[in-house]
Write an enzyme that holds these catalytic residues in place. Structure first.
Site: not given
Length: 870
Positions: A728, A732, A783-784, A812
């Site tokens: 996920h 980054k 997922h955000h 998360d």
């Protein structure tokens, strides 16, 4: 609140009515003015007089095709309805010459507020696309209730007249009712039953309909309803509207204008590809609903009811519509008008619709309804015409339902034949009119290459001419021809079909078409040819021929596993290859139930019982099965199962032909496990860059799997999410360390950079054709997102967010809050749970939050399982 209706006579009587009823001049009064067969001067004079007497009140007005007042329909008058509120306010807005999109902007800025409980909307359908406006409102304000309709002109179909207290001759007039206490309920009554053939809309532009089933719409109307209906299509065609289904609601579309090119403008939109049927009034259902179900559904008295019913409904129902209006009047004092299309808000789907042929009504009360309506048995006197109409529509309804049932059965039968057979239709000259997909597949031709061609396009030159002479002679005499035909594919290769050709006739006995139904027997014929060639050309003795055939049998037996069972699944035979895989002798297998050798998961899925049932139904089926050998080892086979029949057609045994695919399955599992390991490792790398433990991705994976199962995803999909969710935050890896590991709060610019990790992760993974990586791209991207639409990167809302993203968001955040990060300390459990309660329906899917709390102990158990490794 209260509703007062006044039939306008003159200025003096209007003033007296206002004074006698103590109607105050303030913004708590809504005045609706409806005219029937009044001149423009008379209609607008009433507006001017009302503005003179009550300048602070909200005023809207429309011309009609009849006025609803105090439970009845009246004509040739002007009616003024006063709605006097105690704890609500009303304001109006009107417009001319604006598009639907621009009109929404104006109404949003000047009229709609968070307190708006009801928006009354009158439109001139001849100059404004009211349906498009309703669509825009639904998109912007899905919970806003709209009621009203398109103004009418007493069946002249030339144009409606509208006004408000701020404008004469407008295209749209609005009245917004704002309140903290007003209760509003909506309802619609159609009971127009669809009948006959289902059509497909093939040519339409917005509300202008040209063709259905590739035929001009007027030609279709004439075919089914006669020339007289087409000649008076605006008056009579509205009684037989087109019925379609939108979001689970039956919606009628009636004509309001006819054009020289034969197209019709409808009081609402259709789209190409939509399925439609003609509709008619089911008077029996309408009367039954009005007499029984209406007040059962709405048992409490309200303070006001606004009724908007369609002109076509009035034309068809006559006295029955009066009974319907009278029944609604029992709920509350009523007012409204007969429309050219009525507006309805469906509370369940949060959508506003333009309907036709429908009675819509909106019920209002500023006090909580608690007085039950006394249901009185009422029977209206009907004239002979009304009784005849009810009898006729009841007859049509019953016969239509019976016909639909037969058609439904025949359609299933046709689909079954179409699925398993090679099918074609020809005309009297043998020219192909239609073929199914199986015909295309076996012949190698596309449908468009076959239609319009003679059937000999697939004829093989080896077929004797006499066979076709016999075929034509048989079918032209009205009989069915049966036989084996050798045909030729497009690429020249032969194929064989067992064929039945039947002549089909119209009810009057005239010829309609020939239908050919075929079954592919190519493999059988080719095998027969091989045997025939081998046996006819060999000069070996009979012993040599037997030996030759035995070699064939041994070759098959050495590569294919064969198992036979009786009708009760008891093993009666197994070849040497199957015994070798089972690592036992034949004697150890005979008499055993074949379910005993299957993997336990097949038993848990009840697969063996399902297979037995399908074989009893004489189906040939293919399954991938895992069997357990004598020593406990597993082997996987791709199995084709055949029901073996006796001469009477009864299933007497089952033949199972198996190919071993164990090595393929193991290789696939090895590849999948490698993918899982890569995903988990890459996810851990992404987390490690942000100084977070790799166990975070493991916990998120376990939480995601548990929540997916609780949310109803099947085992395969839940496991896929478990394998994909560790990725996920893979994006980054593209975020600078100075931002990623910053201990303090991000600046606005830093946060914008940080937010790009979702898109980076998506771009890294989206091009993969591997399920795990493709699923990982979805998780990384969504997922955000937040359930209320305030998340990133795309501000998706509600169920527009993929379920994988909604699940991973919960997993998360739950894990992240409970552990130290560079920018924060771990939260206590109570604080975490409080956040989830507060963010239910905001950040998180409310259904998933509920499941999380209902099964909290299981989530805490996962957390505890990894506690020693934190």
């Amino acid at each position: 609140m209260r509703v007062l209706n006044h039939l306008y006579q003159d200025k003096l009587s209007l003033r007296s009515f206002i004074e006698n009823e103590h109607i105050l001049n303030n913004d708590s009064v809504l005045i609706q003015v409806f005219s029937s067969n009044a001149t423009d001067e008379e209609f607008f004079r009433v507006r001017r007089e009302l503005k003179e007497f009550l300048p602070q009140c909200a005023i809207v007005g429309s011309s009609t095709a009849g006025i609803v007042e105090n439970g009845k329909i009246v004509d040739d008058v002007i009616s003024i309805s006063f709605s006097i509120f105690e704890n609500s306010t009303v304001k109006t807005k009107s417009s001319s010459h604006l598009t639907a999109e621009k009109l929404l902007e104006v109404v949003s800025e000047e009229l709609i507020t968070p307190k708006t409980k009801l928006l009354i909307f009158f439109a001139n359908t001849f100059t404004l696309d009211s349906e498009m406006f309703l669509k825009f409102v639904t998109q912007e304000y899905p919970s806003l209730i709209i009621a009203g309709g398109n103004g009418a002109d007493d069946f002249k179909f030339e144009g409606a007249r509208l006004f408000s207290d701020t404008c004469e001759y407008c295209d749209a007039a609005f009245a917004a009712i704002d309140s903290d206490v007003l209760e509003v309920q909506t309802a619609s009554l159609l009971n127009w039953q669809s009948i006959g053939k289902e059509f497909t809309v093939t040519k339409v532009e917005n509300t202008r309909l040209y063709e259905i089933d590739n035929k001009p719409i007027l030609e279709v109307y004439e075919h089914y309803f006669g020339k007289e209906v087409v000649e008076h299509i605006l008056k009579l065609g509205t009684k037989f509207p087109l019925i379609c289904n939108k979001n689970g609601i039956d919606v009628a579309r009636a004509p309001i204008s006819v054009h020289k090119d034969g197209s019709l403008t409808l009081a609402g939109r259709l789209k190409e590809g939509m399925k439609v049927k003609f509709g008619f009034a089911n008077v029996h259902d309408i009367e039954d609903y009005n007499n029984h179900e209406l007040l059962e559904k709405y048992p409490y008295k309200m303070e006001a009811v606004y009724i908007y019913s369609c002109s076509a409904r009035r034309s068809m129902l006559n006295g029955y519509l009066n009974n319907e209006i009278s029944a609604i009047e029992k709920i509350a004092p009523s007012s409204g008008f007969i429309t050219y299309g009525e507006f309805f808000h469906d509370i369940e789907s949060k959508s506003n619709f333009l309907l036709n042929i429908t009675t819509t009504f909106v019920m209002l009360s500023e006090k909580k309804p608690n007085e039950l309506i006394v249901q009185e048995s009422t029977s209206s006197v009907k004239d002979e015409q009304e009784i005849t109409l009810k009898a006729l529509t009841t007859f049509i309804s019953k016969t239509s339902n019976e016909l639909d049932e037969n058609l439904f059965y025949l359609e299933q039968f046709k689909e079954a034949v179409d699925e398993v057979s090679i099918f074609s239709v020809t005309n009297k000259q043998g020219i192909i009119q239609d073929v199914n997909k199986n015909f295309e597949t076996i012949s190698g031709y596309k449908r468009e290459e076959l239609i319009g061609k003679p059937h000999n396009i697939v004829r093989h030159p080896d077929m004797p001419h006499e066979a076709f002479e016999d075929m034509w002679k048989t079918i032209q005499s009205g009989k069915i021809w049966k036989g084996m035909v050798k045909n030729r594919r497009k690429d020249g290769r032969p194929y064989y079909v067992l064929t039945e050709i039947s002549p089909i006739y119209h009810k009057d006995g005239s010829f309609k078409e020939y239908i050919g139904v075929r079954n592919d027997i190519t493999e059988l014929e080719e095998y027969k040819e091989i045997l025939k060639t081998e046996l006819s050309t060999t000069k070996k003795s009979l012993d040599d021929q037997v030996y030759y055939i035995k070699q064939y049998e041994e070759a098959v037996n050495s590569t294919i596993s064969i198992l036979k069972t009786d009708a009760n699944n008891k093993i009666t035979y197994a070849n040497h290859t199957f015994c070798r895989f089972m690592k036992c002798n034949l004697s150890e297998l005979l008499g055993r139930d074949c379910s005993e050798i299957r993997h336990k998961r097949h038993l848990e899925e009840q697969l063996c019982a399902k297979i037995k049932q399908r074989l009893e139904n004489k189906e040939v089926l293919k399954e991938t099965l895992t069997n357990i050998a004598k020593d406990g080892t597993e082997f996987t086979v791709e199995t084709t199962m055949y029901p073996i029949l006796d001469a009477k057609g009864n299933v007497v045994e089952h033949l199972q032909v198996m190919h071993d695919i164990t090595e393929i399955i193991k290789l696939n599992e090895e590849i999948t496990n490698t993918q899982k390991e890569v995903v988990m490792t890459m996810g851990a790398i992404g987390e490690t860059r942000s100084k977070e433990t790799g166990l975070h991705v493991k916990r998120v994976a376990e939480y995601s799997y548990l929540l997916a199962k609780l949310a109803g995803l099947d085992e395969d999909e839940a496991m896929l999410l478990k394998q994909a969710s560790p990725m996920h935050d893979i994006g980054k890896v593209g975020i600078p360390d100075s931002i990623l590991n910053k201990p303090g709060r991000f600046t606005e610019e830093e946060f914008e950079v940080m937010k790009t990790h979702t898109s980076l992760g998506y771009e890294m993974l989206k091009h993969s054709n591997k399920r795990i990586l493709n699923t990982s791209s979805i998780v990384a991207y969504t997922h955000h997102e937040k359930y209320d639409g305030t998340g990133y990167p795309n501000a998706l809302k509600g169920e527009d967010i993929h379920i994988y993203g909604r699940i991973t968001a919960v997993a998360d955040v739950f894990d992240a809050l409970g552990h130290d990060r560079v920018y924060k300390k771990a939260w206590e459990l109570e604080r975490i749970l409080e956040l989830f309660k507060n963010e239910r329906g905001k950040h998180f899917d409310p259904k998933l939050v509920d499941l999380f709390f209902e099964h909290l102990e299981q989530f805490l158990e996962i957390r505890k399982q990894y506690e020693s490794e934190f």
